[in-house]
Design a protein around this motif. Structure first.
Motif, PDB file in Angstrom:
ATOM      1  N   ILE A  43      -5.714   7.020   4.071  1.00 38.63           N
ATOM      2  CA  ILE A  43      -6.495   6.920   2.933  1.00 38.63           C
ATOM      3  C   ILE A  43      -6.541   5.563   2.582  1.00 38.63           C
ATOM      4  O   ILE A  43      -7.598   4.715   2.248  1.00 38.63           O
ATOM      5  N   GLU A  44      -5.380   4.912   2.204  1.00 45.37           N
ATOM      6  CA  GLU A  44      -5.325   3.789   1.739  1.00 45.37           C
ATOM      7  C   GLU A  44      -5.487   2.589   2.805  1.00 45.37           C
ATOM      8  O   GLU A  44      -6.185   1.521   2.144  1.00 45.37           O
ATOM      9  N   VAL A  45      -5.132   2.900   3.976  1.00 51.46           N
ATOM     10  CA  VAL A  45      -5.311   1.907   4.918  1.00 51.46           C
ATOM     11  C   VAL A  45      -6.922   1.760   5.217  1.00 51.46           C
ATOM     12  O   VAL A  45      -7.534   0.782   5.389  1.00 51.46           O
ATOM     13  N   PHE A  46      -7.539   2.921   5.268  1.00 47.04           N
ATOM     14  CA  PHE A  46      -9.095   2.866   5.214  1.00 47.04           C
ATOM     15  C   PHE A  46      -9.644   2.211   4.238  1.00 47.04           C
ATOM     16  O   PHE A  46     -10.625   1.523   4.620  1.00 47.04           O
ATOM     17  N   ASP A  47      -9.422   2.589   3.141  1.00 53.00           N
ATOM     18  CA  ASP A  47      -9.864   1.907   1.975  1.00 53.00           C
ATOM     19  C   ASP A  47      -9.933   0.431   1.846  1.00 53.00           C
ATOM     20  O   ASP A  47     -10.778  -0.246   1.824  1.00 53.00           O
ATOM     21  N   GLU A  48      -8.455  -0.115   2.361  1.00 55.03           N
ATOM     22  CA  GLU A  48      -8.291  -1.471   2.284  1.00 55.03           C
ATOM     23  C   GLU A  48      -9.057  -2.247   3.445  1.00 55.03           C
ATOM     24  O   GLU A  48      -9.805  -3.168   3.326  1.00 55.03           O
ATOM     25  N   ILE A  49      -9.404  -1.716   4.500  1.00 57.73           N
ATOM     26  CA  ILE A  49      -9.976  -2.197   5.623  1.00 57.73           C
ATOM     27  C   ILE A  49     -11.609  -2.148   5.507  1.00 57.73           C
ATOM     28  O   ILE A  49     -12.240  -3.060   5.648  1.00 57.73           O
ATOM     29  N   SER A  50     -12.117  -0.825   4.987  1.00 57.63           N
ATOM     30  CA  SER A  50     -13.343  -0.758   4.677  1.00 57.63           C
ATOM     31  C   SER A  50     -13.841  -1.766   3.416  1.00 57.63           C
ATOM     32  O   SER A  50     -14.915  -2.482   3.337  1.00 57.63           O
ATOM     33  N   ASN A  51     -13.002  -2.067   2.640  1.00 58.67           N
ATOM     34  CA  ASN A  51     -13.285  -3.203   1.546  1.00 58.67           C
ATOM     35  C   ASN A  51     -13.454  -4.530   2.102  1.00 58.67           C
ATOM     36  O   ASN A  51     -14.267  -5.526   1.770  1.00 58.67           O
ATOM     37  N   ALA A  52     -12.582  -4.830   3.274  1.00 61.18           N
ATOM     38  CA  ALA A  52     -12.823  -5.707   3.725  1.00 61.18           C
ATOM     39  C   ALA A  52     -14.050  -5.861   4.739  1.00 61.18           C
ATOM     40  O   ALA A  52     -14.637  -7.198   4.767  1.00 61.18           O
ATOM     41  N   ILE A  53     -14.457  -4.962   5.146  1.00 63.09           N
ATOM     42  CA  ILE A  53     -15.934  -4.922   5.980  1.00 63.09           C
ATOM     43  C   ILE A  53     -16.998  -5.392   5.003  1.00 63.09           C
ATOM     44  O   ILE A  53     -17.977  -6.000   5.309  1.00 63.09           O
ATOM     45  N   LEU A  63       0.959  -1.296  -0.156  1.00 63.07           N
ATOM     46  CA  LEU A  63      -0.023  -0.137   0.015  1.00 63.07           C
ATOM     47  C   LEU A  63       0.904   1.276   0.011  1.00 63.07           C
ATOM     48  O   LEU A  63       0.360   2.454  -0.302  1.00 63.07           O
ATOM     49  N   MET A  64       2.166   1.068   0.265  1.00 67.13           N
ATOM     50  CA  MET A  64       2.778   2.273   0.454  1.00 67.13           C
ATOM     51  C   MET A  64       3.037   3.244  -0.861  1.00 67.13           C
ATOM     52  O   MET A  64       3.032   2.498  -1.917  1.00 67.13           O
ATOM     53  N   ILE A  65       3.312   4.423  -0.590  1.00 70.18           N
ATOM     54  CA  ILE A  65       3.337   5.372  -1.754  1.00 70.18           C
ATOM     55  C   ILE A  65       4.762   5.727  -1.591  1.00 70.18           C
ATOM     56  O   ILE A  65       5.422   5.764  -0.743  1.00 70.18           O
ATOM     57  N   GLY A  66       5.432   6.423  -2.753  1.00 68.63           N
ATOM     58  CA  GLY A  66       6.811   6.857  -2.993  1.00 68.63           C
ATOM     59  C   GLY A  66       7.072   7.897  -1.896  1.00 68.63           C
ATOM     60  O   GLY A  66       6.222   8.754  -1.890  1.00 68.63           O
ATOM     61  N   LYS A 100      -3.431  20.257  -6.631  1.00 68.76           N
ATOM     62  CA  LYS A 100      -3.102  18.822  -6.256  1.00 68.76           C
ATOM     63  C   LYS A 100      -3.117  18.841  -5.060  1.00 68.76           C
ATOM     64  O   LYS A 100      -2.740  19.530  -4.162  1.00 68.76           O
ATOM     65  N   PHE A 101      -4.235  17.981  -4.556  1.00 74.25           N
ATOM     66  CA  PHE A 101      -4.524  17.921  -3.135  1.00 74.25           C
ATOM     67  C   PHE A 101      -4.437  16.622  -2.429  1.00 74.25           C
ATOM     68  O   PHE A 101      -5.420  15.614  -2.189  1.00 74.25           O
ATOM     69  N   PRO A 102      -3.271  16.114  -2.559  1.00 73.91           N
ATOM     70  CA  PRO A 102      -3.185  14.620  -1.752  1.00 73.91           C
ATOM     71  C   PRO A 102      -3.795  14.721  -0.483  1.00 73.91           C
ATOM     72  O   PRO A 102      -3.618  15.701   0.340  1.00 73.91           O
ATOM     73  N   GLU A 103      -4.128  13.346   0.019  1.00 71.34           N
ATOM     74  CA  GLU A 103      -4.554  13.374   1.424  1.00 71.34           C
ATOM     75  C   GLU A 103      -3.600  12.369   2.106  1.00 71.34           C
ATOM     76  O   GLU A 103      -3.272  11.278   1.705  1.00 71.34           O
ATOM     77  N   PRO A 104      -2.899  13.045   3.256  1.00 64.32           N
ATOM     78  CA  PRO A 104      -2.807  14.382   3.550  1.00 64.32           C
ATOM     79  C   PRO A 104      -1.717  15.410   2.769  1.00 64.32           C
ATOM     80  O   PRO A 104      -0.866  14.858   2.347  1.00 64.32           O
ATOM     81  N   MET A 105      -2.212  16.808   2.978  1.00 60.53           N
ATOM     82  CA  MET A 105      -1.075  17.228   2.479  1.00 60.53           C
ATOM     83  C   MET A 105       0.000  17.584   3.440  1.00 60.53           C
ATOM     84  O   MET A 105      -0.289  18.113   4.545  1.00 60.53           O
TER      85      MET A 105
END
Lengths: 173, 245
Positions: free
Chosen positions: A160-170, A10-13, A42-47
């Protein structure tokens, strides 16, 4: 759950985020935020900005909130719930006109090392994302460094990626 | 004969230097010939001995004239500048030979281009740059503080290289195949900041020589370097390749 996904999945560069050394001023950091994010829309989460030492070790992170907090006058920073009743900010009304205006240029000359959130918590590439989620929740983090062999900074895990991944699982269960 | 213009705001010695240089370059004064004595030049141009001496000294320094002890000053070369014989390493810029020159890395990290660094490096302001700060010592004495700025995309692995024991140019060339083909050097006088003074062991505001360098490979900007040097210790040499007419 998260299908056994790991932090490295999940990590980003790290170059997705601006880098600065710890001796940069708040003023310089604010300009970098404007140039890197706001003016380019560009508004990445978080800035955020990553703060490094002179040997390119990650020292901490700076979010918009940290920068604004650094521009508060000292007497505001001393305010605690013990001094001001919760939700009651009427006593502060007199300062709204001057907050972030008076002395703000002087305050912006402080080095970012004084206001950054130190990078004390991290995960390793092979750690499960559940560990990353746990650390983010319990240490109030929105960005978590990924260090290889507990030393080399190789990426960032974002909420955001962690939440997305866990929410997918739910949703799939 | 061209004369000194006292209404001109340019300093007298610079005017005299220009006049004499023209005489040499246009072959009015032939290579090998002896130039008039200081007294004669004073009379010819109506200036003081100090003005003549400074102008002549500059011509000697630039290689147009050569002094011969007990004989006088002679035209050494009738020359036209053809550009720099490029010196890329600081060791090459320090004039004295045989001295023990060493550098210590004070910082090697990554930052964003602040102020006008993006323009200096010809990159967009959201691009990362590698920042290297080094102190140069001669015989263990700090003499020069140098900061290098390199666009990260030019050499991403540079952070892992041993820059203490190898020059940046050697690394650029041998490891990354980047040939520095052009350098622009600027020199000025500056005053040390508190941080620069601390590193060089001098009080803040002390006068220093500022050396700015822009390095290119073809048309690509590879590195911007800024160095401050104490004026009273050691000298820079910037050698020019010239064509003898």
């Amino acid at each position: 759950m998260s299908d056994g996904k790991l932090a490295k999945d999940l990590m980003i560069g790290i170059f997705e985020y601006p880098h600065i050394p710890y001796w940069f001023s708040i003023n310089q950091a604010v300009r970098i935020i404007k140039v890197s994010f706001i003016s380019t829309k560009k508004f990445p989460e978080p800035m955020a900005i990553l703060v490094f030492d002179e040997k390119y070790n990650l020292m901490g992170t700076l979010t918009l909130k940290d920068l604004l907090k650094g521009l508060e006058p000292r007497f505001m920073q001393a305010t605690t719930k013990a001094q001001v009743p919760e939700e009651d900010e009427s006593g502060l009304a007199v300062i709204w006109d001057s907050l972030f205006k008076k002395d703000v240029k002087e305050l912006a000359e402080k080095p970012v090392s004084e206001i950054m959130v130190p990078a004390k918590h991290f995960v390793q590439p092979a750690d499960p994302i559940t560990k990353a989620a746990y650390m983010m929740v319990h240490h109030d983090l929105v960005l978590l460094p990924v260090l290889e062999n507990k030393k080399k900074f190789v990426g960032l895990v974002r909420m955001i990626e962690v939440f997305d991944e866990i929410s997918n699982a739910i949703m799939s269960e | 004969m061209e004369l000194i213009d006292r209404e001109d705001h340019q300093k007298l010695y610079l005017q005299l230097y220009e006049i004499l240089r023209k005489k040499i370059e246009t072959c009015e004064w032939q290579v090998g010939a002896q130039i008039p004595t200081e007294d004669e030049l004073c009379r010819m141009f109506g200036v003081s001995r100090a003005t003549v001496r400074t102008a002549v000294l500059e011509l000697v320094r630039q290689g147009y004239l050569k002094r011969q002890q007990g004989k006088g000053t002679f035209i050494y070369r009738n020359i036209i500048s053809e550009g720099l014989n490029m010196q890329t390493s600081l060791k090459e810029l320090l004039l004295e030979e045989g001295l023990e020159i060493a550098s210590r890395v004070l910082a090697k990290t990554v930052m964003m281009p602040v102020d006008d660094l993006d323009q200096k490096l010809d990159i967009t302001p959201d691009k990362h740059i590698i920042y290297i700060k080094r102190i140069w010592t001669v015989q263990d004495e700090p003499v020069l503080l140098q900061e290098n700025y390199i666009p990260y995309h030019v050499c991403p692995l540079l952070l892992e290289d041993d820059i203490e024991n190898h020059s940046l140019f050697e690394i650029f060339d041998k490891k990354y195949g980047i040939k520095i083909t052009r350098a622009k050097n600027y020199m000025d006088i500056t005053r040390l900041s508190a941080d620069e003074g601390r590193v060089l062991g001098l009080p803040e505001g002390s006068p220093a020589i500022l050396l700015i360098q822009h390095f290119y490979s073809g048309d690509t900007m590879i590195m911007y370097a800024r160095a401050v040097k104490m004026p009273d210790r050691f000298q820079f040499s910037v050698e020019l390749e010239r064509k003898v007419v």
